[in-house]
Design a protein around this motif. Structure first.
Motif, PDB file in Angstrom:
ATOM      1  N   LEU A   1       0.925   8.813  53.849  1.00 21.56           N
ATOM      2  CA  LEU A   1       0.109   9.587  52.909  1.00 21.56           C
ATOM      3  C   LEU A   1      -1.325   9.068  52.896  1.00 21.56           C
ATOM      4  CD1 LEU A   1       2.590   9.987  49.940  1.00 21.56           C
ATOM      5  CD2 LEU A   1       1.939  11.714  51.629  1.00 21.56           C
ATOM      6  N   PRO A   2      -2.299   9.963  52.675  1.00 16.66           N
ATOM      7  CA  PRO A   2      -3.708   9.555  52.786  1.00 16.66           C
ATOM      8  C   PRO A   2      -4.158   8.638  51.657  1.00 16.66           C
ATOM      9  CG  PRO A   2      -3.553  11.800  51.979  1.00 16.66           C
ATOM     10  CD  PRO A   2      -2.152  11.390  52.366  1.00 16.66           C
ATOM     11  N   VAL A   3      -5.033   7.733  52.008  1.00 16.12           N
ATOM     12  CA  VAL A   3      -5.654   6.825  51.051  1.00 16.12           C
ATOM     13  C   VAL A   3      -6.892   7.515  50.484  1.00 16.12           C
ATOM     14  CG1 VAL A   3      -6.829   4.597  50.834  1.00 16.12           C
ATOM     15  CG2 VAL A   3      -4.819   4.818  52.323  1.00 16.12           C
ATOM     16  N   PRO A   4      -7.147   7.414  49.190  1.00 15.25           N
ATOM     17  CA  PRO A   4      -8.388   7.995  48.665  1.00 15.25           C
ATOM     18  C   PRO A   4      -9.594   7.278  49.266  1.00 15.25           C
ATOM     19  CG  PRO A   4      -7.318   6.625  46.994  1.00 15.25           C
ATOM     20  CD  PRO A   4      -6.347   6.764  48.132  1.00 15.25           C
ATOM     21  N   ARG A   5     -10.579   8.054  49.682  1.00 16.10           N
ATOM     22  CA  ARG A   5     -11.759   7.444  50.307  1.00 16.10           C
ATOM     23  C   ARG A   5     -12.758   7.070  49.210  1.00 16.10           C
ATOM     24  NH1 ARG A   5     -10.936  11.622  54.901  1.00 16.10           N
ATOM     25  NH2 ARG A   5     -12.195  12.985  53.567  1.00 16.10           N
ATOM     26  N   THR A   6     -12.350   6.056  48.452  1.00 15.50           N
ATOM     27  CA  THR A   6     -13.166   5.533  47.352  1.00 15.50           C
ATOM     28  C   THR A   6     -13.465   4.065  47.626  1.00 15.50           C
ATOM     29  OG1 THR A   6     -11.209   4.854  46.094  1.00 15.50           O
ATOM     30  CG2 THR A   6     -12.045   7.091  45.706  1.00 15.50           C
ATOM     31  N   ARG A   7     -14.409   3.520  46.890  1.00 14.72           N
ATOM     32  CA  ARG A   7     -14.767   2.111  47.086  1.00 14.72           C
ATOM     33  C   ARG A   7     -13.624   1.194  46.652  1.00 14.72           C
ATOM     34  NH1 ARG A   7     -19.704   2.685  48.824  1.00 14.72           N
ATOM     35  NH2 ARG A   7     -21.015   4.368  47.998  1.00 14.72           N
ATOM     36  N   ASP A   8     -12.922   1.560  45.579  1.00 14.34           N
ATOM     37  CA  ASP A   8     -11.764   0.761  45.174  1.00 14.34           C
ATOM     38  C   ASP A   8     -10.743   0.691  46.309  1.00 14.34           C
ATOM     39  OD1 ASP A   8     -12.490  -0.082  42.675  1.00 14.34           O
ATOM     40  OD2 ASP A   8     -11.196   1.304  41.566  1.00 14.34           O
ATOM     41  N   ALA A   9     -10.391   1.849  46.856  1.00 10.08           N
ATOM     42  CA  ALA A   9      -9.377   1.895  47.898  1.00 10.08           C
ATOM     43  C   ALA A   9      -9.839   1.163  49.154  1.00 10.08           C
ATOM     44  CB  ALA A   9      -9.036   3.342  48.234  1.00 10.08           C
ATOM     45  N   LEU A  10     -11.129   1.261  49.485  1.00  8.18           N
ATOM     46  CA  LEU A  10     -11.648   0.562  50.659  1.00  8.18           C
ATOM     47  C   LEU A  10     -11.559  -0.944  50.479  1.00  8.18           C
ATOM     48  CD1 LEU A  10     -13.054   0.569  53.395  1.00  8.18           C
ATOM     49  CD2 LEU A  10     -15.244   0.768  52.195  1.00  8.18           C
ATOM     50  N   ARG A  11     -11.910  -1.427  49.287  1.00  3.80           N
ATOM     51  CA  ARG A  11     -11.844  -2.873  49.045  1.00  3.80           C
ATOM     52  C   ARG A  11     -10.410  -3.391  49.150  1.00  3.80           C
ATOM     53  NH1 ARG A  11     -15.675  -1.239  44.650  1.00  3.80           N
ATOM     54  NH2 ARG A  11     -17.747  -1.904  45.338  1.00  3.80           N
ATOM     55  N   VAL A  12      -9.471  -2.638  48.570  1.00  7.21           N
ATOM     56  CA  VAL A  12      -8.068  -3.048  48.648  1.00  7.21           C
ATOM     57  C   VAL A  12      -7.587  -3.017  50.098  1.00  7.21           C
ATOM     58  CG1 VAL A  12      -5.714  -2.396  48.006  1.00  7.21           C
ATOM     59  CG2 VAL A  12      -7.532  -2.337  46.288  1.00  7.21           C
ATOM     60  N   LEU A  13      -7.916  -1.960  50.822  1.00  7.84           N
ATOM     61  CA  LEU A  13      -7.509  -1.852  52.221  1.00  7.84           C
ATOM     62  C   LEU A  13      -8.070  -3.003  53.048  1.00  7.84           C
ATOM     63  CD1 LEU A  13      -6.281  -0.324  54.642  1.00  7.84           C
ATOM     64  CD2 LEU A  13      -8.392   1.027  54.728  1.00  7.84           C
ATOM     65  N   CYS A  14      -9.345  -3.330  52.864  1.00  9.42           N
ATOM     66  CA  CYS A  14      -9.943  -4.425  53.633  1.00  9.42           C
ATOM     67  C   CYS A  14      -9.228  -5.743  53.365  1.00  9.42           C
ATOM     68  CB  CYS A  14     -11.431  -4.551  53.291  1.00  9.42           C
ATOM     69  SG  CYS A  14     -12.472  -3.239  53.974  1.00  9.42           S
ATOM     70  N   GLU A  15      -8.916  -6.005  52.114  1.00  9.97           N
ATOM     71  CA  GLU A  15      -8.210  -7.244  51.794  1.00  9.97           C
ATOM     72  C   GLU A  15      -6.820  -7.253  52.423  1.00  9.97           C
ATOM     73  OE1 GLU A  15      -6.642  -9.552  47.808  1.00  9.97           O
ATOM     74  OE2 GLU A  15      -8.623  -8.582  47.736  1.00  9.97           O
ATOM     75  N   ASN A  16      -6.127  -6.124  52.373  1.00  7.82           N
ATOM     76  CA  ASN A  16      -4.796  -6.043  52.983  1.00  7.82           C
ATOM     77  C   ASN A  16      -4.865  -6.226  54.496  1.00  7.82           C
ATOM     78  OD1 ASN A  16      -3.677  -5.616  50.485  1.00  7.82           O
ATOM     79  ND2 ASN A  16      -3.350  -3.408  50.766  1.00  7.82           N
ATOM     80  N   VAL A  17      -5.888  -5.666  55.113  1.00  4.48           N
ATOM     81  CA  VAL A  17      -6.042  -5.805  56.562  1.00  4.48           C
ATOM     82  C   VAL A  17      -6.261  -7.270  56.934  1.00  4.48           C
ATOM     83  CG1 VAL A  17      -7.593  -5.295  58.502  1.00  4.48           C
ATOM     84  CG2 VAL A  17      -6.823  -3.457  56.993  1.00  4.48           C
ATOM     85  N   ARG A  18      -7.087  -7.972  56.168  1.00  5.46           N
ATOM     86  CA  ARG A  18      -7.315  -9.389  56.473  1.00  5.46           C
ATOM     87  C   ARG A  18      -6.029 -10.200  56.347  1.00  5.46           C
ATOM     88  NH1 ARG A  18     -11.536  -8.481  52.800  1.00  5.46           N
ATOM     89  NH2 ARG A  18     -13.467  -7.839  53.838  1.00  5.46           N
ATOM     90  N   ILE A  19      -5.233  -9.885  55.350  1.00  3.50           N
ATOM     91  CA  ILE A  19      -3.944 -10.577  55.205  1.00  3.50           C
ATOM     92  C   ILE A  19      -3.075 -10.330  56.429  1.00  3.50           C
ATOM     93  CG2 ILE A  19      -1.788 -10.631  53.869  1.00  3.50           C
ATOM     94  CD1 ILE A  19      -3.513  -9.931  51.377  1.00  3.50           C
ATOM     95  N   ALA A  20      -3.036  -9.080  56.881  1.00  2.60           N
ATOM     96  CA  ALA A  20      -2.232  -8.741  58.059  1.00  2.60           C
ATOM     97  C   ALA A  20      -2.767  -9.430  59.303  1.00  2.60           C
ATOM     98  CB  ALA A  20      -2.226  -7.223  58.255  1.00  2.60           C
ATOM     99  N   GLN A  21      -4.073  -9.431  59.475  1.00  3.14           N
ATOM    100  CA  GLN A  21      -4.660 -10.070  60.659  1.00  3.14           C
ATOM    101  C   GLN A  21      -4.305 -11.552  60.722  1.00  3.14           C
ATOM    102  OE1 GLN A  21      -8.659  -8.763  59.712  1.00  3.14           O
ATOM    103  NE2 GLN A  21      -8.775  -7.541  61.587  1.00  3.14           N
ATOM    104  N   ASP A  22      -4.295 -12.219  59.577  1.00  7.43           N
ATOM    105  CA  ASP A  22      -3.970 -13.639  59.539  1.00  7.43           C
ATOM    106  C   ASP A  22      -2.515 -13.906  59.918  1.00  7.43           C
ATOM    107  OD1 ASP A  22      -6.524 -14.291  58.788  1.00  7.43           O
ATOM    108  OD2 ASP A  22      -6.076 -14.460  56.640  1.00  7.43           O
TER     109      ASP A  22
END
Length: 432
Positions: A113-134
């Protein structure tokens, strides 16, 4: 990015055909369908021939409000290591909602399902991506998804959202040109505008797939031939940059090998005919307004706000609760029916005994069940819950079929499968 070449999605149903196709440089396999210690013989043979295998995850839900599940990350890492993969891929999507952040039941979408293209959602996504990358042993690339619905009050375009994600995390992009076409039909988004805003050097590879239009809505089925409109988007992308890899996806209604070969041929022809623009032109075409930089971590309350919004949407789609404010009610109904249809199809695959027992009544019965019964624990649990709901309602009407369904449910709903003695006793009882 590593050069991959031309590839095809590996699926068990077409494993033999994939092995026989000429000119296949690499394949992609759904990560959740693989066991690291018991890889399918077909994938082992392909790897021995030097064919690269990339695991493609579908269940992390990095766009969700929760932090990534360490167990799921460990599973994806194990598959990458077992396959010797140069990278792993996932989606910019959420697949579950509810739970601790909302003090409500956990709901599963069973779909991206699509993520809302908002600043809140972007910040959460970026943090989740960094966790996954690690947690992953190889680079991660994320795919743009197709969508039937728009979130209200979005703050960024698709291109801006993806570009900012790459800038803040260094994650790679898996660009699905079929999804760009889908979003053009369903959401009015111009694929050229999205491509112009992307950091092209971040593209890890490209997906190409088919779909079908029904009542003005494009369904990204992966079960139909690739249309010219999708190849046109591929040509546009290839005129801007030479993608490191391009892969044909097919997940259902598998055609003969000759048709797969013809579609791969059309992809090769499209790539050969497209000549990337000069670097200066490409750079000028990519100039697009950038959003304000995202913080290093999600802002206080961002996860909570996103969690409530996603839970309300998923509850509406899967449990029939009122549509959240600002959403198109007609589109939500289309998405809800699509989710239920996908659940019915997948449950029929993971529990083929159910459509065998219920016959033509299976699909109608499952869709009626799914209208108000969200999925809570994956597709196998969904199959058990569906069977239990029928039995609780005194169905099916045929007593012998109902008894067989009850036996099926009992055998699978306990803490462990029946042992050898129990199976022998059941056989003797039936014979008597």
């Amino acid at each position: 990015m590593k050069h991959l070449g031309i590839g095809i999605g590996w699926r068990p149903e077409i494993a033999g055909a994939v092995e026989r196709l000429d000119g296949i440089d690499w394949v992609e396999a759904v990560a959740e369908n693989l066991c690291p210690g018991h890889l399918p013989d077909s994938l082992v043979r392909l790897r021995e021939r030097g064919v690269t295998v990339v695991p493609h995850g579908v269940s992390l839900g990095l766009g969700g409000a929760d932090r990534p599940d360490p167990r799921r990350l460990a599973d994806l890492a194990a598959r990458a290591e077992a396959l010797g993969s140069p990278l792993v891929t996932e989606h910019i999507a959420f697949v579950r909602a509810g739970g601790e952040l909302t003090a409500s039941p956990r709901l599963e979408a069973g779909h991206l399902l699509p993520v809302p293209r908002t600043r809140d959602a972007l910040r959460v996504l970026c943090e989740n991506v960094r966790i996954a990358q690690d947690a992953l042993p190889v680079p991660l690339a994320l795919e743009n998804i197709a969508a039937l619905i728009d979130w209200p009050d979005e703050e960024l375009t698709e291109g801006q959202f993806l570009s900012e994600l790459v800038e803040r995390t260094g994650v790679g992009l898996l660009i699905d040109v079929a999804n760009l076409h889908t979003n053009r039909v369903n959401r009015g988004e111009d694929p050229a505008g999205v491509l112009a805003a992307l950091p092209l050097e971040a593209i890890a590879y490209v997906h190409v797939a088919g779909g079908v239009e029904r009542d003005g809505v494009w369904h990204d089925t992966h079960a139909h031939p690739v249309p010219e409109a999708v190849l046109d988007v591929l040509a546009d992308l290839a005129s801007r940059t030479s993608p490191p890899g391009v892969l044909l996806e097919r997940d259902d209604a598998f055609p003969p090998a000759a048709e797969l070969a013809a579609e791969l041929g059309a992809i090769r022809t499209t790539l050969a005919a497209a000549e990337p623009a000069a670097p200066e032109a490409a750079a000028s075409g990519a100039a697009a307004p950038r959003p304000a930089p995202a913080e290093g971590t999600a802002a206080p309350g961002a996860r909570d706000r996103l969690a409530l919004a996603q839970a309300a949407l998923l509850s509406s789609l899967t449990a029939g609760t009122p549509a959240p404010s600002g959403f198109d009610g007609r589109r939500l109904r289309v998405q809800s029916r699509a989710l239920a249809a996908k659940r019915a199809d997948v449950v029929a695959k993971v529990a083929p005994e159910l459509p065998r027992l219920l016959g033509d009544a299976y699909r109608e019965a499952f869709l009626a069940y799914a209208k108000s019964r969200p999925m809570h624990g994956g597709y196998r649990q969904d199959a058990l819950d569906f069977a239990r709901s029928l039995l609780d309602a005194g169905r099916p009407a045929d007593a012998e079929v109902r008894r067989e369904l009850a036996r099926w449910w009992k055998e699978r709903s306990g803490p462990r499968p029946p042992g050898r003695a129990a199976r022998l006793l059941r056989t003797l009882t039936r014979a008597a």
